[in-house]
Design a protein around this motif. Structure first.
Motif, PDB file in Angstrom:
ATOM      1  N   ILE A 210       8.316  -3.271  -7.110  1.00 28.20           N
ATOM      2  CA  ILE A 210       9.508  -2.431  -7.194  1.00 28.20           C
ATOM      3  C   ILE A 210      10.740  -3.309  -7.009  1.00 28.20           C
ATOM      4  CG2 ILE A 210      10.811  -0.618  -6.006  1.00 28.20           C
ATOM      5  CD1 ILE A 210       8.137   0.698  -5.311  1.00 28.20           C
ATOM      6  N   PRO A 211      11.683  -3.283  -7.942  1.00 26.92           N
ATOM      7  CA  PRO A 211      12.919  -4.063  -7.781  1.00 26.92           C
ATOM      8  C   PRO A 211      13.915  -3.280  -6.933  1.00 26.92           C
ATOM      9  CG  PRO A 211      12.921  -2.968  -9.891  1.00 26.92           C
ATOM     10  CD  PRO A 211      11.633  -2.571  -9.224  1.00 26.92           C
ATOM     11  N   GLY A 212      15.053  -3.856  -6.705  1.00 27.39           N
ATOM     12  CA  GLY A 212      16.059  -3.163  -5.908  1.00 27.39           C
ATOM     13  C   GLY A 212      16.790  -2.085  -6.673  1.00 27.39           C
ATOM     14  N   THR A 213      16.552  -2.003  -7.974  1.00 24.65           N
ATOM     15  CA  THR A 213      17.299  -1.065  -8.809  1.00 24.65           C
ATOM     16  C   THR A 213      16.465  -0.670 -10.022  1.00 24.65           C
ATOM     17  OG1 THR A 213      19.443  -0.728  -9.917  1.00 24.65           O
ATOM     18  CG2 THR A 213      18.392  -2.884 -10.200  1.00 24.65           C
ATOM     19  N   ASN A 214      16.861   0.439 -10.655  1.00 28.06           N
ATOM     20  CA  ASN A 214      16.234   0.908 -11.908  1.00 28.06           C
ATOM     21  C   ASN A 214      14.735   1.158 -11.741  1.00 28.06           C
ATOM     22  OD1 ASN A 214      16.365   1.693 -14.634  1.00 28.06           O
ATOM     23  ND2 ASN A 214      15.761  -0.340 -15.348  1.00 28.06           N
ATOM     24  N   PHE A 215      14.391   1.949 -10.741  1.00 30.30           N
ATOM     25  CA  PHE A 215      13.003   2.369 -10.579  1.00 30.30           C
ATOM     26  C   PHE A 215      12.975   3.823 -10.115  1.00 30.30           C
ATOM     27  CE2 PHE A 215      13.944   1.139  -6.212  1.00 30.30           C
ATOM     28  CZ  PHE A 215      13.259   2.084  -5.451  1.00 30.30           C
ATOM     29  N   ALA A 216      11.845   4.456 -10.337  1.00 31.63           N
ATOM     30  CA  ALA A 216      11.643   5.836  -9.910  1.00 31.63           C
ATOM     31  C   ALA A 216      10.315   5.926  -9.169  1.00 31.63           C
ATOM     32  CB  ALA A 216      11.639   6.784 -11.110  1.00 31.63           C
ATOM     33  N   ILE A 217      10.302   6.681  -8.082  1.00 34.07           N
ATOM     34  CA  ILE A 217       9.108   6.827  -7.259  1.00 34.07           C
ATOM     35  C   ILE A 217       8.908   8.305  -6.934  1.00 34.07           C
ATOM     36  CG2 ILE A 217      10.459   6.362  -5.158  1.00 34.07           C
ATOM     37  CD1 ILE A 217       7.918   5.089  -3.980  1.00 34.07           C
ATOM     38  N   ARG A 218       7.671   8.735  -6.871  1.00 35.47           N
ATOM     39  CA  ARG A 218       7.376  10.135  -6.567  1.00 35.47           C
ATOM     40  C   ARG A 218       7.822  10.466  -5.140  1.00 35.47           C
ATOM     41  NH1 ARG A 218       4.027  11.666 -10.832  1.00 35.47           N
ATOM     42  NH2 ARG A 218       2.923   9.921 -11.818  1.00 35.47           N
ATOM     43  N   GLU A 235      13.855  -4.655   0.899  1.00 36.54           N
ATOM     44  CA  GLU A 235      13.210  -3.354   1.075  1.00 36.54           C
ATOM     45  C   GLU A 235      12.341  -2.967  -0.116  1.00 36.54           C
ATOM     46  OE1 GLU A 235      16.010  -2.677  -1.863  1.00 36.54           O
ATOM     47  OE2 GLU A 235      16.372  -3.711   0.024  1.00 36.54           O
ATOM     48  N   ASP A 236      12.654  -3.519  -1.288  1.00 34.48           N
ATOM     49  CA  ASP A 236      11.906  -3.185  -2.492  1.00 34.48           C
ATOM     50  C   ASP A 236      10.496  -3.778  -2.467  1.00 34.48           C
ATOM     51  OD1 ASP A 236      12.966  -5.719  -2.543  1.00 34.48           O
ATOM     52  OD2 ASP A 236      14.137  -5.433  -4.361  1.00 34.48           O
ATOM     53  N   THR A 237      10.384  -5.060  -2.113  1.00 33.04           N
ATOM     54  CA  THR A 237       9.069  -5.694  -2.034  1.00 33.04           C
ATOM     55  C   THR A 237       8.223  -5.050  -0.952  1.00 33.04           C
ATOM     56  OG1 THR A 237      10.062  -7.790  -2.722  1.00 33.04           O
ATOM     57  CG2 THR A 237       7.863  -7.895  -1.757  1.00 33.04           C
ATOM     58  N   GLU A 238       8.828  -4.770   0.192  1.00 30.45           N
ATOM     59  CA  GLU A 238       8.094  -4.161   1.300  1.00 30.45           C
ATOM     60  C   GLU A 238       7.565  -2.791   0.913  1.00 30.45           C
ATOM     61  OE1 GLU A 238       6.954  -2.032   4.712  1.00 30.45           O
ATOM     62  OE2 GLU A 238       8.665  -1.462   3.444  1.00 30.45           O
ATOM     63  N   LEU A 239       8.387  -1.994   0.220  1.00 26.88           N
ATOM     64  CA  LEU A 239       7.947  -0.677  -0.224  1.00 26.88           C
ATOM     65  C   LEU A 239       6.802  -0.785  -1.222  1.00 26.88           C
ATOM     66  CD1 LEU A 239       8.369   2.399  -0.279  1.00 26.88           C
ATOM     67  CD2 LEU A 239      10.084   2.064  -2.076  1.00 26.88           C
ATOM     68  N   SER A 240       6.846  -1.793  -2.076  1.00 21.42           N
ATOM     69  CA  SER A 240       5.782  -1.989  -3.069  1.00 21.42           C
ATOM     70  C   SER A 240       4.414  -2.105  -2.406  1.00 21.42           C
ATOM     71  CB  SER A 240       6.049  -3.249  -3.899  1.00 21.42           C
ATOM     72  OG  SER A 240       7.287  -3.178  -4.568  1.00 21.42           O
ATOM     73  N   PHE A 241       4.332  -2.895  -1.340  1.00 21.10           N
ATOM     74  CA  PHE A 241       3.046  -3.095  -0.674  1.00 21.10           C
ATOM     75  C   PHE A 241       2.528  -1.811  -0.045  1.00 21.10           C
ATOM     76  CE2 PHE A 241       4.055  -7.508  -1.226  1.00 21.10           C
ATOM     77  CZ  PHE A 241       2.820  -8.130  -1.316  1.00 21.10           C
ATOM     78  N   ARG A 242       3.421  -0.996   0.479  1.00 22.02           N
ATOM     79  CA  ARG A 242       2.970   0.271   1.068  1.00 22.02           C
ATOM     80  C   ARG A 242       2.522   1.253  -0.003  1.00 22.02           C
ATOM     81  NH1 ARG A 242       7.072   2.873   4.709  1.00 22.02           N
ATOM     82  NH2 ARG A 242       8.692   1.690   3.606  1.00 22.02           N
ATOM     83  N   VAL A 243       3.149   1.217  -1.162  1.00 25.17           N
ATOM     84  CA  VAL A 243       2.706   2.071  -2.270  1.00 25.17           C
ATOM     85  C   VAL A 243       1.325   1.639  -2.740  1.00 25.17           C
ATOM     86  CG1 VAL A 243       3.175   2.745  -4.667  1.00 25.17           C
ATOM     87  CG2 VAL A 243       5.050   2.635  -3.010  1.00 25.17           C
ATOM     88  N   TYR A 244       1.120   0.320  -2.882  1.00 19.34           N
ATOM     89  CA  TYR A 244      -0.210  -0.185  -3.234  1.00 19.34           C
ATOM     90  C   TYR A 244      -1.253   0.298  -2.235  1.00 19.34           C
ATOM     91  CZ  TYR A 244       2.148  -3.926  -5.968  1.00 19.34           C
ATOM     92  OH  TYR A 244       2.901  -4.645  -6.845  1.00 19.34           O
ATOM     93  N   ASN A 245      -0.902   0.232  -0.967  1.00 18.79           N
ATOM     94  CA  ASN A 245      -1.883   0.519   0.085  1.00 18.79           C
ATOM     95  C   ASN A 245      -2.295   1.982   0.119  1.00 18.79           C
ATOM     96  OD1 ASN A 245      -3.475  -0.700   2.106  1.00 18.79           O
ATOM     97  ND2 ASN A 245      -2.182   0.188   3.704  1.00 18.79           N
ATOM     98  N   LEU A 246      -1.498   2.847  -0.510  1.00 21.60           N
ATOM     99  CA  LEU A 246      -1.887   4.261  -0.625  1.00 21.60           C
ATOM    100  C   LEU A 246      -2.821   4.499  -1.816  1.00 21.60           C
ATOM    101  CD1 LEU A 246       1.441   6.186   0.147  1.00 21.60           C
ATOM    102  CD2 LEU A 246      -0.519   5.817   1.658  1.00 21.60           C
TER     103      LEU A 246
END
Length: 431
Positions: A210-218, A235-246
Protein backbone atom coordinates in the motif's frame (compact mmCIF):
# COMPACT_ATOMS: atom_id res chain seq x y z
CA UNK A 1 39.12 -11.75 5.89
CA UNK A 2 38.85 -9.15 3.10
CA UNK A 3 38.21 -11.96 0.59
CA UNK A 4 35.44 -13.40 2.75
CA UNK A 5 33.72 -10.02 3.20
CA UNK A 6 33.98 -9.26 -0.52
CA UNK A 7 32.52 -12.63 -1.54
CA UNK A 8 29.71 -12.23 0.98
CA UNK A 9 28.87 -8.72 -0.24
CA UNK A 10 28.94 -9.81 -3.89
CA UNK A 11 26.61 -12.71 -3.13
CA UNK A 12 24.08 -10.39 -1.48
CA UNK A 13 24.31 -7.82 -4.28
CA UNK A 14 23.91 -10.37 -7.04
CA UNK A 15 21.09 -12.13 -5.26
CA UNK A 16 19.15 -8.85 -5.21
CA UNK A 17 20.08 -8.00 -8.80
CA UNK A 18 18.75 -11.31 -10.10
CA UNK A 19 15.66 -11.04 -7.91
CA UNK A 20 14.99 -7.57 -9.31
CA UNK A 21 15.36 -8.89 -12.86
CA UNK A 22 12.86 -11.61 -11.98
CA UNK A 23 10.45 -8.99 -10.64
CA UNK A 24 10.92 -6.77 -13.69
CA UNK A 25 10.00 -9.68 -15.95
CA UNK A 26 6.81 -10.06 -13.90
CA UNK A 27 6.13 -6.34 -14.20
CA UNK A 28 6.45 -6.54 -17.98
CA UNK A 29 4.10 -9.53 -18.15
CA UNK A 30 1.61 -7.78 -15.87
CA UNK A 31 1.68 -4.74 -18.14
CA UNK A 32 0.83 -6.92 -21.14
CA UNK A 33 -2.06 -8.69 -19.40
CA UNK A 34 -3.47 -5.67 -17.62
CA UNK A 35 -5.16 -4.12 -20.68
CA UNK A 36 -7.17 -7.25 -21.43
CA UNK A 37 -8.24 -7.65 -17.81
CA UNK A 38 -9.18 -3.99 -17.55
CA UNK A 39 -11.29 -4.13 -20.73
CA UNK A 40 -13.10 -7.26 -19.54
CA UNK A 41 -13.89 -5.78 -16.12
CA UNK A 42 -15.13 -2.48 -17.58
CA UNK A 43 -17.96 -4.31 -19.37
CA UNK A 44 -19.62 -5.27 -16.09
CA UNK A 45 -18.31 -3.13 -13.21
CA UNK A 46 -21.02 -4.18 -10.74
CA UNK A 47 -22.63 -1.99 -8.10
CA UNK A 48 -20.31 0.79 -6.98
CA UNK A 49 -19.64 0.93 -3.22
CA UNK A 50 -19.83 4.07 -1.13
CA UNK A 51 -16.43 5.76 -0.94
CA UNK A 52 -14.86 7.95 1.74
CA UNK A 53 -11.70 9.71 0.58
CA UNK A 54 -9.39 10.85 3.38
CA UNK A 55 -6.91 13.67 2.71
CA UNK A 56 -4.55 14.43 5.61
CA UNK A 57 -3.38 18.04 5.33
CA UNK A 58 -0.90 19.93 7.47
CA UNK A 59 0.01 23.41 6.18
CA UNK A 60 -0.93 22.62 2.58
CA UNK A 61 -2.34 25.95 1.39
CA UNK A 62 0.02 25.95 -1.62
CA UNK A 63 -1.49 22.79 -3.16
CA UNK A 64 -4.78 21.87 -1.47
CA UNK A 65 -6.97 23.93 -3.83
CA UNK A 66 -5.72 22.07 -6.92
CA UNK A 67 -6.24 18.76 -5.11
CA UNK A 68 -9.83 19.60 -4.22
CA UNK A 69 -10.53 20.75 -7.77
CA UNK A 70 -9.42 17.30 -8.90
CA UNK A 71 -11.71 15.72 -6.27
CA UNK A 72 -14.64 17.78 -7.52
CA UNK A 73 -13.94 16.50 -11.07
CA UNK A 74 -13.99 12.80 -10.08
CA UNK A 75 -16.30 10.73 -12.27
CA UNK A 76 -17.95 8.86 -9.43
CA UNK A 77 -21.58 9.07 -8.24
CA UNK A 78 -21.58 11.95 -5.80
CA UNK A 79 -24.32 10.35 -3.70
CA UNK A 80 -21.82 7.55 -2.95
CA UNK A 81 -18.80 9.76 -2.42
CA UNK A 82 -17.50 11.87 0.44
CA UNK A 83 -14.17 13.68 0.61
CA UNK A 84 -12.90 14.32 4.14
CA UNK A 85 -9.98 16.73 4.47
CA UNK A 86 -8.31 16.48 7.87
CA UNK A 87 -6.85 19.93 8.46
CA UNK A 88 -4.38 18.71 11.06
CA UNK A 89 -3.13 21.52 13.28
CA UNK A 90 -2.30 23.78 10.33
CA UNK A 91 -1.03 27.29 10.95
CA UNK A 92 -1.57 28.57 7.39
CA UNK A 93 -4.68 29.08 5.23
CA UNK A 94 -5.36 25.36 4.66
CA UNK A 95 -8.48 25.39 6.84
CA UNK A 96 -10.02 28.41 5.11
CA UNK A 97 -9.43 26.98 1.65
CA UNK A 98 -10.99 23.65 2.60
CA UNK A 99 -14.00 25.36 4.18
CA UNK A 100 -14.48 27.31 0.95
CA UNK A 101 -14.68 24.09 -1.07
CA UNK A 102 -16.94 22.48 1.55
CA UNK A 103 -19.36 25.38 1.16
CA UNK A 104 -19.48 24.83 -2.63
CA UNK A 105 -19.59 21.02 -2.71
CA UNK A 106 -21.84 19.03 -0.39
CA UNK A 107 -19.65 15.91 -0.58
CA UNK A 108 -16.51 17.72 0.62
CA UNK A 109 -16.11 18.01 4.39
CA UNK A 110 -13.51 19.58 6.67
CA UNK A 111 -12.25 18.11 9.94
CA UNK A 112 -10.08 20.48 11.97
CA UNK A 113 -7.82 19.01 14.65
CA UNK A 114 -5.71 20.53 17.38
CA UNK A 115 -3.49 18.97 20.07
CA UNK A 116 -3.69 16.68 21.93
CA UNK A 117 -5.58 14.73 19.21
CA UNK A 118 -4.08 16.62 16.28
CA UNK A 119 -0.57 17.30 15.09
CA UNK A 120 0.77 13.80 15.78
CA UNK A 121 1.51 12.80 12.20
CA UNK A 122 -0.16 11.41 9.10
CA UNK A 123 -1.37 8.22 10.81
CA UNK A 124 -3.04 10.22 13.56
CA UNK A 125 -4.72 12.50 11.02
CA UNK A 126 -6.02 9.49 9.09
CA UNK A 127 -7.44 7.97 12.26
CA UNK A 128 -9.25 11.22 13.00
CA UNK A 129 -10.72 11.20 9.50
CA UNK A 130 -11.71 7.54 9.82
CA UNK A 131 -13.91 8.40 12.80
CA UNK A 132 -15.98 10.68 10.54
CA UNK A 133 -16.01 8.45 7.45
CA UNK A 134 -19.22 6.67 6.48
CA UNK A 135 -18.20 4.83 3.31
CA UNK A 136 -17.88 1.08 2.83
CA UNK A 137 -14.49 1.74 1.23
CA UNK A 138 -11.80 4.13 2.47
CA UNK A 139 -9.46 5.77 -0.04
CA UNK A 140 -6.45 7.94 0.79
CA UNK A 141 -4.86 10.75 -1.20
CA UNK A 142 -2.05 13.07 -0.17
CA UNK A 143 -2.76 16.79 -0.16
CA UNK A 144 -0.63 17.41 -3.28
CA UNK A 145 -2.37 14.76 -5.40
CA UNK A 146 -4.46 15.24 -8.52
CA UNK A 147 -6.15 11.93 -9.34
CA UNK A 148 -7.37 11.51 -12.88
CA UNK A 149 -11.19 11.74 -13.13
CA UNK A 150 -11.64 7.96 -13.38
CA UNK A 151 -9.08 7.00 -10.70
CA UNK A 152 -11.54 6.28 -7.88
CA UNK A 153 -13.87 4.43 -10.27
CA UNK A 154 -11.01 2.09 -11.18
CA UNK A 155 -10.13 1.53 -7.51
CA UNK A 156 -13.76 0.55 -6.93
CA UNK A 157 -13.68 -1.70 -9.99
CA UNK A 158 -10.63 -3.53 -8.64
CA UNK A 159 -12.34 -4.23 -5.32
CA UNK A 160 -15.59 -5.27 -6.99
CA UNK A 161 -13.94 -7.76 -9.32
CA UNK A 162 -11.46 -9.18 -6.83
CA UNK A 163 -13.29 -10.24 -3.65
CA UNK A 164 -10.03 -11.53 -2.13
CA UNK A 165 -8.39 -8.11 -2.42
CA UNK A 166 -8.42 -6.27 0.88
CA UNK A 167 -7.00 -3.20 -0.84
CA UNK A 168 -6.35 -1.97 -4.37
CA UNK A 169 -3.47 0.36 -5.16
CA UNK A 170 -3.17 2.47 -8.27
CA UNK A 171 -0.28 4.09 -10.07
CA UNK A 172 1.20 7.49 -9.31
CA UNK A 173 2.98 9.76 -11.76
CA UNK A 174 5.16 12.81 -11.18
CA UNK A 175 3.62 16.21 -11.92
CA UNK A 176 6.91 18.10 -11.94
CA UNK A 177 9.10 15.40 -13.49
CA UNK A 178 10.68 17.81 -15.97
CA UNK A 179 11.44 20.63 -13.55
CA UNK A 180 15.13 19.80 -12.98
CA UNK A 181 17.61 16.92 -12.89
CA UNK A 182 16.47 15.76 -9.44
CA UNK A 183 12.81 15.50 -10.43
CA UNK A 184 13.79 13.60 -13.60
CA UNK A 185 15.72 11.12 -11.46
CA UNK A 186 12.77 10.79 -9.05
CA UNK A 187 10.39 10.25 -11.98
CA UNK A 188 12.55 7.38 -13.24
CA UNK A 189 12.83 5.95 -9.72
CA UNK A 190 9.05 5.94 -9.20
CA UNK A 191 8.34 4.31 -12.56
CA UNK A 192 10.93 1.60 -11.91
CA UNK A 193 9.56 0.98 -8.42
CA UNK A 194 6.00 0.59 -9.64
CA UNK A 195 6.70 -1.73 -12.56
CA UNK A 196 9.38 -3.71 -10.73
CA UNK A 197 8.42 -3.87 -7.05
CA UNK A 198 4.65 -3.37 -7.32
CA UNK A 199 3.68 -5.00 -10.62
CA UNK A 200 6.41 -7.66 -10.44
CA UNK A 201 5.58 -8.77 -6.91
CA UNK A 202 1.89 -8.77 -7.74
CA UNK A 203 2.36 -10.89 -10.86
CA UNK A 204 4.52 -13.55 -9.21
CA UNK A 205 3.34 -13.59 -5.59
CA UNK A 206 0.04 -11.65 -5.38
CA UNK A 207 1.82 -9.13 -3.16
CA UNK A 208 1.96 -5.35 -3.39
CA UNK A 209 2.61 -2.59 -0.87
CA UNK A 210 0.00 0.00 0.00
CA UNK A 211 1.50 3.39 -0.96
CA UNK A 212 0.88 6.60 0.90
CA UNK A 213 -1.65 7.72 -1.69
CA UNK A 214 -4.07 6.53 -4.40
CA UNK A 215 -5.29 3.36 -2.74
CA UNK A 216 -8.60 2.02 -1.49
CA UNK A 217 -9.15 -0.41 1.38
CA UNK A 218 -12.31 -2.11 2.63
CA UNK A 219 -13.71 -0.34 5.70
CA UNK A 220 -14.26 -3.63 7.52
CA UNK A 221 -10.51 -4.32 7.44
CA UNK A 222 -9.59 -0.97 8.97
CA UNK A 223 -12.21 -1.46 11.68
CA UNK A 224 -10.81 -4.90 12.49
CA UNK A 225 -7.25 -3.57 12.58
CA UNK A 226 -8.09 -0.50 14.62
CA UNK A 227 -6.95 1.98 11.96
CA UNK A 228 -3.40 3.17 11.36
CA UNK A 229 -0.37 2.62 13.61
CA UNK A 230 0.45 6.11 14.92
CA UNK A 231 4.00 5.08 15.83
CA UNK A 232 4.85 4.26 12.22
CA UNK A 233 6.63 6.82 10.04
CA UNK A 234 5.75 4.71 6.97
CA UNK A 235 2.16 4.03 7.88
CA UNK A 236 1.45 2.58 4.43
CA UNK A 237 4.02 -0.23 4.61
CA UNK A 238 3.02 -1.08 8.17
CA UNK A 239 -0.65 -1.29 7.21
CA UNK A 240 0.22 -3.56 4.29
CA UNK A 241 1.70 -6.20 6.59
CA UNK A 242 -1.36 -6.21 8.83
CA UNK A 243 -3.65 -6.60 5.82
CA UNK A 244 -1.55 -9.55 4.63
CA UNK A 245 -1.72 -11.10 8.08
CA UNK A 246 -5.53 -11.13 7.96
CA UNK A 247 -5.34 -13.31 4.84
CA UNK A 248 -6.19 -10.66 2.24
CA UNK A 249 -4.05 -9.73 -0.72
CA UNK A 250 -3.32 -6.25 -2.09
CA UNK A 251 -3.91 -5.79 -5.82
CA UNK A 252 -1.84 -3.48 -8.01
CA UNK A 253 -4.22 -1.95 -10.58
CA UNK A 254 -2.38 0.69 -12.66
CA UNK A 255 -5.54 1.89 -14.44
CA UNK A 256 -6.13 4.16 -11.41
CA UNK A 257 -3.69 7.03 -11.87
CA UNK A 258 -2.88 10.05 -9.73
CA UNK A 259 -0.35 12.82 -10.27
CA UNK A 260 1.75 13.99 -7.34
CA UNK A 261 4.41 16.58 -6.70
CA UNK A 262 7.93 15.43 -5.87
CA UNK A 263 10.78 17.27 -4.07
CA UNK A 264 12.60 19.82 -6.22
CA UNK A 265 15.59 20.31 -3.93
CA UNK A 266 18.02 17.81 -2.47
CA UNK A 267 17.30 18.98 1.09
CA UNK A 268 13.58 18.24 0.79
CA UNK A 269 14.28 14.92 -0.96
CA UNK A 270 16.65 13.87 1.84
CA UNK A 271 14.09 14.58 4.58
CA UNK A 272 11.29 12.78 2.75
CA UNK A 273 13.34 9.70 1.88
CA UNK A 274 14.80 9.63 5.39
CA UNK A 275 11.27 9.31 6.76
CA UNK A 276 10.52 6.51 4.30
CA UNK A 277 13.70 4.60 5.13
CA UNK A 278 13.24 4.95 8.89
CA UNK A 279 9.59 3.98 8.58
CA UNK A 280 10.38 0.83 6.63
CA UNK A 281 13.10 -0.12 9.10
CA UNK A 282 10.54 0.29 11.90
CA UNK A 283 8.27 -2.17 10.08
CA UNK A 284 11.15 -4.63 9.60
CA UNK A 285 11.96 -4.56 13.30
CA UNK A 286 8.33 -4.76 14.40
CA UNK A 287 7.45 -7.82 12.32
CA UNK A 288 10.80 -9.60 12.33
CA UNK A 289 10.73 -9.79 16.12
CA UNK A 290 7.14 -11.07 15.98
CA UNK A 291 7.69 -13.45 13.06
CA UNK A 292 6.52 -16.49 15.01
CA UNK A 293 3.15 -14.82 15.64
CA UNK A 294 2.33 -14.15 11.98
CA UNK A 295 -0.69 -16.14 10.86
CA UNK A 296 0.06 -16.16 7.13
CA UNK A 297 3.61 -17.24 6.36
CA UNK A 298 3.39 -15.93 2.80
CA UNK A 299 4.08 -12.44 4.06
CA UNK A 300 7.51 -13.52 5.31
CA UNK A 301 8.56 -13.30 1.65
CA UNK A 302 7.78 -9.59 1.64
CA UNK A 303 9.29 -9.08 5.07
CA UNK A 304 12.59 -10.56 3.94
CA UNK A 305 12.43 -8.52 0.74
CA UNK A 306 12.37 -5.36 2.88
CA UNK A 307 15.07 -6.82 5.13
CA UNK A 308 17.32 -7.48 2.14
CA UNK A 309 16.57 -4.13 0.53
CA UNK A 310 17.08 -1.85 3.53
CA UNK A 311 19.68 -3.76 5.52
CA UNK A 312 21.49 -6.64 3.83
CA UNK A 313 21.62 -5.22 0.27
CA UNK A 314 22.89 -1.83 1.41
CA UNK A 315 25.33 -3.51 3.81
CA UNK A 316 26.66 -5.58 0.91
CA UNK A 317 27.10 -2.49 -1.26
CA UNK A 318 28.79 -0.59 1.58
CA UNK A 319 31.21 -3.46 2.19
CA UNK A 320 31.96 -3.82 -1.52
CA UNK A 321 32.61 -0.08 -1.95
CA UNK A 322 34.80 0.04 1.17
CA UNK A 323 36.94 -2.91 0.08
CA UNK A 324 37.22 -1.57 -3.48
CA UNK A 325 38.37 1.90 -2.35
CA UNK A 326 40.72 0.49 0.30
CA UNK A 327 42.33 -1.82 -2.26
CA UNK A 328 43.22 1.21 -4.39
CA UNK A 329 45.57 2.40 -1.66
CA UNK A 330 46.46 -0.79 0.25
CA UNK A 331 47.04 -4.16 -1.38
CA UNK A 332 44.52 -6.46 0.29
CA UNK A 333 45.78 -9.45 -1.70
CA UNK A 334 42.29 -10.25 -3.03
CA UNK A 335 42.03 -13.57 -4.84
CA UNK A 336 39.00 -12.59 -6.91
CA UNK A 337 41.14 -10.28 -9.07
CA UNK A 338 39.71 -8.95 -12.32
CA UNK A 339 36.49 -10.92 -11.87
CA UNK A 340 35.29 -8.26 -9.42
CA UNK A 341 35.54 -5.59 -12.14
CA UNK A 342 33.57 -7.77 -14.57
CA UNK A 343 30.87 -8.23 -11.93
CA UNK A 344 30.71 -4.49 -11.27
CA UNK A 345 30.27 -3.68 -14.97
CA UNK A 346 27.69 -6.43 -15.42
CA UNK A 347 25.79 -5.21 -12.36
CA UNK A 348 25.67 -1.71 -13.82
CA UNK A 349 24.32 -3.08 -17.13
CA UNK A 350 21.60 -5.04 -15.31
CA UNK A 351 20.58 -1.88 -13.44
CA UNK A 352 20.40 0.01 -16.73
CA UNK A 353 18.24 -2.68 -18.37
CA UNK A 354 15.79 -2.61 -15.44
CA UNK A 355 15.36 1.17 -15.60
CA UNK A 356 15.05 1.32 -19.41
CA UNK A 357 12.51 -1.51 -19.43
CA UNK A 358 10.40 0.32 -16.85
CA UNK A 359 10.57 3.51 -18.93
CA UNK A 360 9.50 1.58 -22.05
CA UNK A 361 6.21 0.68 -20.32
CA UNK A 362 5.19 4.34 -20.07
CA UNK A 363 4.37 6.33 -23.18
CA UNK A 364 6.97 8.95 -24.06
CA UNK A 365 9.41 8.02 -21.27
CA UNK A 366 11.97 5.96 -23.20
CA UNK A 367 13.98 8.79 -24.71
CA UNK A 368 17.68 9.33 -25.40
CA UNK A 369 17.73 12.01 -22.69
CA UNK A 370 16.24 9.65 -20.11
CA UNK A 371 18.63 6.88 -21.15
CA UNK A 372 21.56 9.19 -20.46
CA UNK A 373 19.99 10.21 -17.16
CA UNK A 374 19.69 6.53 -16.21
CA UNK A 375 23.46 6.14 -16.60
CA UNK A 376 24.00 9.17 -14.39
CA UNK A 377 21.43 7.81 -11.93
CA UNK A 378 23.55 4.75 -11.17
CA UNK A 379 26.63 6.76 -10.22
CA UNK A 380 24.91 9.57 -8.32
CA UNK A 381 21.30 9.10 -7.20
CA UNK A 382 21.65 5.40 -6.35
CA UNK A 383 24.84 6.01 -4.38
CA UNK A 384 23.14 8.82 -2.46
CA UNK A 385 20.56 6.28 -1.32
CA UNK A 386 23.38 4.30 0.28
CA UNK A 387 24.39 7.22 2.50
CA UNK A 388 20.76 7.92 3.34
CA UNK A 389 19.99 4.37 4.49
CA UNK A 390 23.12 4.27 6.66
CA UNK A 391 22.06 7.52 8.34
CA UNK A 392 18.43 6.35 8.66
CA UNK A 393 19.54 3.14 10.37
CA UNK A 394 21.50 5.14 12.92
CA UNK A 395 18.57 7.51 13.62
CA UNK A 396 16.03 4.70 13.90
CA UNK A 397 18.24 2.79 16.35
CA UNK A 398 18.56 6.00 18.38
CA UNK A 399 14.78 6.52 18.36
CA UNK A 400 14.18 3.00 19.64
CA UNK A 401 16.46 3.57 22.63
CA UNK A 402 15.18 7.07 23.44
CA UNK A 403 11.51 6.21 22.68
CA UNK A 404 11.13 9.42 20.68
CA UNK A 405 7.53 10.29 19.79
CA UNK A 406 6.53 10.39 16.12
CA UNK A 407 5.46 13.83 14.83
CA UNK A 408 4.47 15.34 11.48
CA UNK A 409 7.10 15.69 8.83
CA UNK A 410 5.33 17.27 5.89
CA UNK A 411 7.19 17.29 2.61
CA UNK A 412 7.74 20.87 1.46
CA UNK A 413 5.58 21.82 -1.51
CA UNK A 414 6.53 23.94 -4.50
CA UNK A 415 4.50 26.37 -6.59
CA UNK A 416 3.22 24.73 -9.76
CA UNK A 417 4.50 26.41 -12.92
CA UNK A 418 2.16 27.71 -15.59
CA UNK A 419 3.34 25.06 -18.04
CA UNK A 420 2.56 22.28 -15.57
CA UNK A 421 -0.92 23.72 -14.95
CA UNK A 422 -1.64 23.65 -18.68
CA UNK A 423 -0.51 20.02 -18.83
CA UNK A 424 -2.81 19.15 -15.90
CA UNK A 425 -5.79 20.79 -17.63
CA UNK A 426 -5.08 18.90 -20.85
CA UNK A 427 -4.89 15.59 -18.96
CA UNK A 428 -8.19 16.32 -17.24
CA UNK A 429 -9.90 17.12 -20.56
CA UNK A 430 -8.59 14.03 -22.37
CA UNK A 431 -9.17 11.55 -19.52
Amino acid sequence: MADFLLYMSLFIIWFMLFYHMFLMQGGYLHHRRHRELKAAWEKDPGELPSFSILIPAHNEDMVIADTLKAMAALQYPKDRLEVIVVNDNSSDATGEIVEGFAARYSFIHAVHTRPPEGGKGKSGALNQGLKRARGDVIAVYDADNMPEPDAVWYLALGLNKDPDAGAVVGKFRVQNGGRNLLTRLINMETLTFQWLAQAGRWFWFRLATIPGTNFAIRREILDELGGWDEKALSEDTELSFRVYNLGWHIRFFPAAVTWEQEPETLKVWWKQRMRWARGNEYVIGKYLLGLHRLKHRKITLDLFYFLFTYLLFFTGILLSHTIFVTNLFVDLDLTIGMVSYVLLVTGFLLFLVEVLLALSLERGQLTLKNAGTAVLMYFTYSQLWLALVVHATFLEAKRMFTKQEVTWYKTQRFQTSGREKVKKEKRAKTS
